[in-house]
Design a protein around this motif. Structure first.
Motif, short mmCIF file in Angstrom:
data_model
loop_
_atom_site.label_atom_id
_atom_site.label_comp_id
_atom_site.label_asym_id
_atom_site.label_seq_id
_atom_site.Cartn_x
_atom_site.Cartn_y
_atom_site.Cartn_z
N THR A 180 23.36 -15.20 -3.00
CA THR A 180 23.17 -14.23 -4.08
C THR A 180 21.99 -13.32 -3.80
OG1 THR A 180 24.10 -15.79 -5.69
CG2 THR A 180 22.79 -13.97 -6.56
N ALA A 181 20.88 -13.93 -3.35
CA ALA A 181 19.67 -13.14 -3.08
C ALA A 181 19.87 -12.19 -1.92
CB ALA A 181 18.50 -14.09 -2.80
N ALA A 182 20.35 -12.71 -0.79
CA ALA A 182 20.51 -11.89 0.40
C ALA A 182 21.61 -10.85 0.22
CB ALA A 182 20.83 -12.79 1.60
N GLY A 183 22.73 -11.27 -0.38
CA GLY A 183 23.82 -10.33 -0.59
C GLY A 183 23.43 -9.20 -1.52
N GLY A 184 22.72 -9.51 -2.60
CA GLY A 184 22.28 -8.46 -3.52
C GLY A 184 21.35 -7.47 -2.86
N ILE A 185 20.42 -7.97 -2.05
CA ILE A 185 19.49 -7.07 -1.36
C ILE A 185 20.23 -6.26 -0.31
CG2 ILE A 185 17.53 -7.05 0.26
CD1 ILE A 185 16.34 -9.35 -1.37
N ARG A 189 21.05 -3.86 -4.34
CA ARG A 189 20.93 -4.24 -5.76
C ARG A 189 20.21 -5.57 -5.85
NH1 ARG A 189 26.44 -2.46 -8.84
NH2 ARG A 189 24.93 -2.25 -10.51
N PRO A 190 18.90 -5.59 -5.59
CA PRO A 190 18.15 -6.85 -5.59
C PRO A 190 18.25 -7.57 -6.93
CG PRO A 190 16.85 -5.05 -4.67
CD PRO A 190 18.05 -4.43 -5.28
N THR A 191 18.53 -8.86 -6.86
CA THR A 191 18.74 -9.65 -8.07
C THR A 191 17.78 -10.82 -8.18
OG1 THR A 191 21.09 -9.07 -8.07
CG2 THR A 191 20.44 -10.97 -9.38
N THR A 192 17.63 -11.56 -7.10
CA THR A 192 16.82 -12.77 -7.16
C THR A 192 16.19 -13.04 -5.81
OG1 THR A 192 16.84 -15.11 -7.82
CG2 THR A 192 18.73 -14.32 -6.55
N CYS A 193 15.21 -13.92 -5.80
CA CYS A 193 14.53 -14.35 -4.57
C CYS A 193 13.75 -15.61 -4.93
CB CYS A 193 13.61 -13.26 -4.03
SG CYS A 193 12.27 -12.79 -5.15
N GLY A 220 9.06 -16.51 -12.65
CA GLY A 220 9.30 -15.09 -12.42
C GLY A 220 8.26 -14.39 -11.58
N ASP A 221 7.33 -15.15 -10.94
CA ASP A 221 6.42 -14.49 -10.01
C ASP A 221 7.17 -14.03 -8.78
OD1 ASP A 221 6.03 -17.02 -7.94
OD2 ASP A 221 6.16 -17.65 -10.03
N ASP A 222 8.44 -14.39 -8.67
CA ASP A 222 9.27 -13.98 -7.56
C ASP A 222 10.33 -12.95 -7.98
OD1 ASP A 222 10.70 -15.86 -9.09
OD2 ASP A 222 10.44 -17.43 -7.60
#
Length: 365
Positions: A180-185, A189-193, A220-222
């Protein structure tokens, strides 16, 4: 109607999954050879059992010691975390320690600790990790290679290690989160990390005013910081796929520890931008419906077999996607773990997710 709803949910679900796979394949390697000054910052609270292992990994970095500093923030620890860091600091001059004595009212403890560590740092790039992580020797060097002039933030993979049924399922869930993180970036469309493996320019942190606008959430510091960088514009966001950038840590040892950790991580979701919340909600509602549709069909005298076949297609698509992600991240998993992960993924996101938005969340005790 039940079958049509299931087909529609399947199309939406599969479409999102394959979009993420497309984003994963679009990621580019790091090619920069410029060596800026780097600061590794870690907030540690009662981590005496972990901090020595972390420091051992960090002092073994291939990055030139004169260009690397290590900042450990002792956040009100009641064990001998500070004493252990002090021992290492006496041997390695590029190690610094910051001690947090109190947390201002209305301030998220971990963000407060990280902010104090970042304030004391001198690097052009800031790399974040946790005390229970063990970065590879080339971590700093490889993460820095992704910082082309317009790149403001680089996210990385943080696999979990451990043996047993629980660890196997959680490792697979971490792989799904990485997709999810890599695909979104990769899609822009960055979503999570994850904060266990995150790097950004100090300039970007200062431009955003640090974590001041993100203090409402304990977590959420990330990902909340990722959203802030993305919304600001002017800076690119990258995802590091080099195996040398992977930062492993141990999986939660007990179900209680896992639930507390997941609830803490998911609690940041209520502060996500509405567009990201809507995409997550659509994805997980479709997943939930695909599971319950055969039961609804059975109760209503509907097409149970067709709804069950549609659910099977969804499961096979998940398996295909996780195999592709496993290849990209050099992770292997057992099919029995995958079958256990399916209900785990459903329950943690449709039940624990919303519940994590209410009540008090703590960083560490």
């Amino acid at each position: 109607m039940i079958a049509l709803a299931s087909l529609a949910a399947l199309l939406v679900y599969v479409g999102i999954v394959y979009r993420l796979l497309h984003g994963l394949r679009a990621l580019e390697p790091g090619t920069e050879r410029h060596k800026p000054r780097v600061s590794v910052v870690c907030a540690a609270r009662n981590e005496a059992h972990n901090v020595q292992g972390l420091l051992s990994s960090l002092v073994a970095q291939t990055y030139a010691p004169e260009l690397l500093e290590i900042v450990i923030v002792d956040d009100r620890s009641t064990d001998d975390t500070a004493a252990q860091v002090e021992q290492w600091r006496s041997l390695y001059p590029h190690i610094k320690m910051v001690q947090v004595k109190e947390v201002p009212p209305g301030t998220a403890p971990k963000k407060n600790a990280l902010a104090q560590g970042i304030d004391m740092s001198t690097g052009e790039l800031v790399l974040l990790t946790d005390a229970d992580c063990r970065p590879s020797p080339r971590w700093a060097e490889e993460m820095a290679s992704y910082f082309a002039p317009k790149v403001g933030l680089v996210a990385g993979f943080a696999p979990l290690t451990g043996k047993g049924v629980l660890a196997a399922v959680v490792r697979l869930d971490t792989l799904a989160s990485a997709l999810t993180a890599a695909g979104g970036i990769g899609l822009g469309r960055p979503t999570t990390c994850t904060g266990r493996n995150l790097a950004f320019r100090r300039k970007v942190f200062d431009e955003l005013g640090g974590y001041r606008s993100l203090m409402s959430s304990v977590s959420g510091d990330d990902d909340l910081f990722l959203h802030a960088v993305s919304r600001r514009g002017g800076w690119q966001v990258r995802y590091a796929l080099s195996p040398h950038t992977f930062v492993p840590s141990a999986a939660p040892a007990t179900c209680k520890e896992l639930l507390l950790q997941r609830r803490r991580h998911l609690s940041a979701g209520r502060f996500y931008p509405l567009g990201i919340q809507a995409r997550y909600a659509l994805f997980h509602v479709c997943n939930l419906w695909l599971f319950v549709a055969p039961l609804v069909a059975a109760a209503a005298g509907g097409p149970v077999l067709l709804c069950s076949l549609i659910l099977l297609v969804k499961v096979l698509v998940n398996g295909r996607a996780l195999c592709a992600a496993g290849g990209a991240f050099q992770q292997r998993f057992a099919w029995w773990a995958f079958l256990l992960w399916e209900p785990y993924f459903l329950l943690t996101n449709t039940l624990l997710g919303p519940l994590s938005w209410v009540g008090r969340i703590r960083w560490r005790g």
